[in-house]
Design an enzyme around this catalytic site. Structure first.
Site, PDB file in Angstrom:
ATOM      1  N   ASP A  97      58.761  76.967  29.683  1.00 10.07           N
ATOM      2  CA  ASP A  97      57.738  77.821  29.107  1.00 10.07           C
ATOM      3  C   ASP A  97      56.369  77.202  29.365  1.00 10.07           C
ATOM      4  OD1 ASP A  97      58.779  75.787  27.234  1.00 10.07           O
ATOM      5  OD2 ASP A  97      57.287  76.554  25.832  1.00 10.07           O
ATOM      6  N   ASN A 116      56.666  68.562  25.945  1.00 11.12           N
ATOM      7  CA  ASN A 116      57.521  67.412  25.669  1.00 11.12           C
ATOM      8  C   ASN A 116      58.769  67.343  26.537  1.00 11.12           C
ATOM      9  OD1 ASN A 116      55.833  66.261  23.745  1.00 11.12           O
ATOM     10  ND2 ASN A 116      56.681  67.518  22.114  1.00 11.12           N
ATOM     11  N   ASN A 169      62.547  67.621  23.538  1.00 13.02           N
ATOM     12  CA  ASN A 169      61.813  66.379  23.760  1.00 13.02           C
ATOM     13  C   ASN A 169      62.719  65.220  24.182  1.00 13.02           C
ATOM     14  OD1 ASN A 169      63.033  66.072  21.293  1.00 13.02           O
ATOM     15  ND2 ASN A 169      61.213  65.375  20.213  1.00 13.02           N
TER      16      ASN A 169
END
Length: 188
Positions: free
Chosen positions: A93, A114, A68
C-alpha cells in the site's frame, strides 16, 4: 531462476479487508490466475503458492508475522528458493498515491512504510522491484495508523478491486517484459 512475489499485509481475519492488506489481495488474485492455493511453509513463517506466472517459475509469498516483521519471512523465502533481490517483487500500500493509482519502481526508500523497512533491514538492500498500490492519505486529522487499518469505504471498493486486477497485471508484466515496459504501461 525463480521469481518471488511478496504481498505485504497483516495476518488474520480482523485485518483481511483493510487498506494495509492490498498486497495480500493482489497475491490472492495472482494465486487464482496460477490455479493455486496458499499453503504454509513453516521454514519461512510464510504462506506460499508455487507455480508458473507469465511463463516463469514463481513463488507467491505472504508473511505470517505482522507487517513490521515481514522482513524475516521475505529473507527466509529468498534463501529457501535461492532468489536474488533483482527477482523479488513486493506489493504494498502507498499513502502518497491516490486511490486508483499504481506505480512500479525499483529500489528507493521505505517512505515510513514499516513492511518495506523490515524487508530492507532483513535482506540488506532496498534494491528490489515494488508495485505501489495507491490508497491515498487519511481525511482530515485521522491518524495514518487508524486509516490504513480500516477497510475501504463502500464508495472506494470498486476502484480498489480494479486496481487489484491492474496490480496483478503489472506483476505479470514485470516478470515477462521487465521494469521499463511495465512502467510505460502501468505508471499513470
Amino acid at each position: 531462476m525463480t521469481w518471488l512475489v511478496v504481498g505485504l499485509g497483516n495476518p488474520g481475519p480482523s485485518y483481511a479487508a483493510t487498506r494495509h492488506n492490498v498486497g495480500y489481495h493482489v497475491t490472492d488474485e495472482l494465486a487464482a490466475r496460477m490455479g493455486g492455493r496458499f499453503s504454509s511453509l513453516k521454514a519461512a513463517r510464510a504462506d506460499i503458492v508455487s507455480g508458473l506466472l507469465a511463463g516463469e517459475r514463481t513463488v507467491l509469498g505472504r508473511s505470517r508475522a505482522y507487517m513490521n516483521e515481514s522482513g524475516g519471512a521475505v529473507s527466509s523465502l529468498m534463501k529457501y528458493y535461492d532468489v536474488t533481490p533483482e527477482r523479488l517483487i513486493v506489493i504494498h500500500d502507498e499513502l502518497d498515491l491516490p486511490l486508483g493509482s499504481l506505480r512500479c519502481k525499483s529500489g528507493g526508500g521505505d517512505n515510513g512504510h514499516n513492511g518495506l523497512k523490515s524487508i530492507r533491514q532483513s535482506i540488506g538492500t532496498g534494491d528490489f522491484l515494488r508495485v505501489r498500490f495507491g490508497i491515498g492519505r487519511p481525511p482530515g486529522q485521522q491518524p495514518v495508523h487508524d486509516f490504513v487499518l480500516k477497510p475501504f469505504a463502500k464508495t472506494e471498493r470498486t476502484e480498489a478491486d480494479i486496481v487489484t486486477q491492474e496490480a496483478a497485471d503489472a506483476v505479470e508484466s514485470l516478470i515477462s517484459v521487465g521494469l521499463e515496459k511495465t512502467q510505460s504501461a502501468f505508471n499513470s
